[in-house]
Scaffold this active site. Sequence first.
Site, short mmCIF file in Angstrom:
data_model
loop_
_atom_site.label_atom_id
_atom_site.label_comp_id
_atom_site.label_asym_id
_atom_site.label_seq_id
_atom_site.Cartn_x
_atom_site.Cartn_y
_atom_site.Cartn_z
N CYS A 71 11.43 101.03 -5.76
CA CYS A 71 12.11 101.65 -6.90
C CYS A 71 11.21 102.16 -8.02
O CYS A 71 11.13 103.36 -8.26
CB CYS A 71 13.11 100.65 -7.46
N HIS A 125 13.58 102.06 -13.46
CA HIS A 125 13.79 100.69 -12.99
C HIS A 125 14.31 99.84 -14.16
O HIS A 125 13.89 100.04 -15.30
CB HIS A 125 12.47 100.11 -12.47
#
Length: 490
Positions: A71, A125
């Site tokens: 991510c 994130h």
Amino acid sequence: MKTFYCFVAALFVLTGTVAAQQRPNILFIAVDDLRPELGCYGSKIVRSPNIDRLAARGLVFDRAYCQQAVCSPSRSSLLTGTRPDTTKVWDLETHFRKALPDVITLPQHFKDNGYFVQGMGKIYHPGFDDPPGWSVPWQGPGRKAKQYGLEENRAMLARKRKEGVAAGKKGKELANYVRGPAFEAAEVPDETFADGVVAEMAIAALKEAKERNTPFFLAVGFARPHLPFVAPKKYWDMYDPAKIELATNSFRPKGAPAYAVQPGGEMRVYEGIPKGHIADDLARQLKHGYYASVSYMDAQLGRVLDQLESLGLADKTIIVLWGDHGWKLGEHDAWCKHTNVEDDTRAPLILSLPGMKSSGKHTGALVEFVDVYPTLTELAGLPLPKHLEGVSAKALVDEPNRAWKTAAFSQYPRNPAGKSLMGYTMRTDRYRFTRWVQRNDPSKIEAVELYDHSVDPQENQNLAEASENKDLVGQLHRRMNAGWKGNLPK
């Protein structure tokens, strides 16, 4: 008169000289853990009607690659237009501003050029938002969204959290300790979970944008199909479990180093998931949950697209949808991402422009997520920042089959047996070539992988050590040494 307007439109795209209020809007859709197993990518089982409807009026990039299959590194790379070795983000604990304090991000660039820029849901994130990029503060789904739909599962999480705190667990250790089930089908409304809440927020934001009547950049981040695979039951009911096929290559790549593909530790922290091989019955349930989560997210996307159209904004808006990386569903006897294999580095990318000539078409050109920043910038008629490490794909919008990049690059770190390695991987038209090097001295090569996609699209057999491939391996080393700049379109 028609010719004059076409000339003005072309001048706008090429030079950006049209007034700011006449520039196209941007609807920027980020989807977590979405692999290119969708109707528009040829899947016969996954129900993704709204992504498919976007693809029908856009261009589908069949070979789009993230720069690191996890991510934060992937999102940091796309949103800064630079690669992980520039952002210095190779993990989930580092903000790109540490290495690049003055970098102009993609949202920030649009804000600096007169756009109203708003973000909601998972864009960066969690915990790594970037306030300089937003005209108003970024919004998450907050306490309104639940992680699980059933009361007993929510009670389980609350109990485990209390136990974890009592045991002195903190931070990441506590987060892993309190994971609940890996999947759930619950008789609840769509708005129970984060993506339903984010869709509502996006719908409201579009209405406000219509009233504001200035160009907007709206970033909408959907959380599913990220674990846990939790979705309302009606999306589970779209699938017949008996028709869900399991991976046919449930073994590690032959001849590859043991650390090349790991089993998927992210999944193992959930309730009921074993540490070793996942048996077929459980694997089928997990795939069912993943597919249901995709369809749930797809339905929320549909609500946002409906609002865009009902407000009369669709003809003024560029839409880009991307999954931050791919995802394994049992391939190589592994799950999740975190590798350099095709299943993890390849992800969906769809671009839709009002009135585009290539709507409904696909391109097999090799593109990278670092290309999204310059592509949107050029399409909006904005100047290109000098720090970018990708190239605009605007030419592919006009000519999807034209010659393009000769390679796409990704990477992933490993620490086997106390060694600190970086795996650099290169996808060419035919091959995947991966080189594992020591991070403190990249000239020292620990291992090499070579997969021939013309005969082995699943990347099951490493051919790097075969004597007949010695010259080929040497050629690929030289191409990798040329880097991304040496593999740009001619």
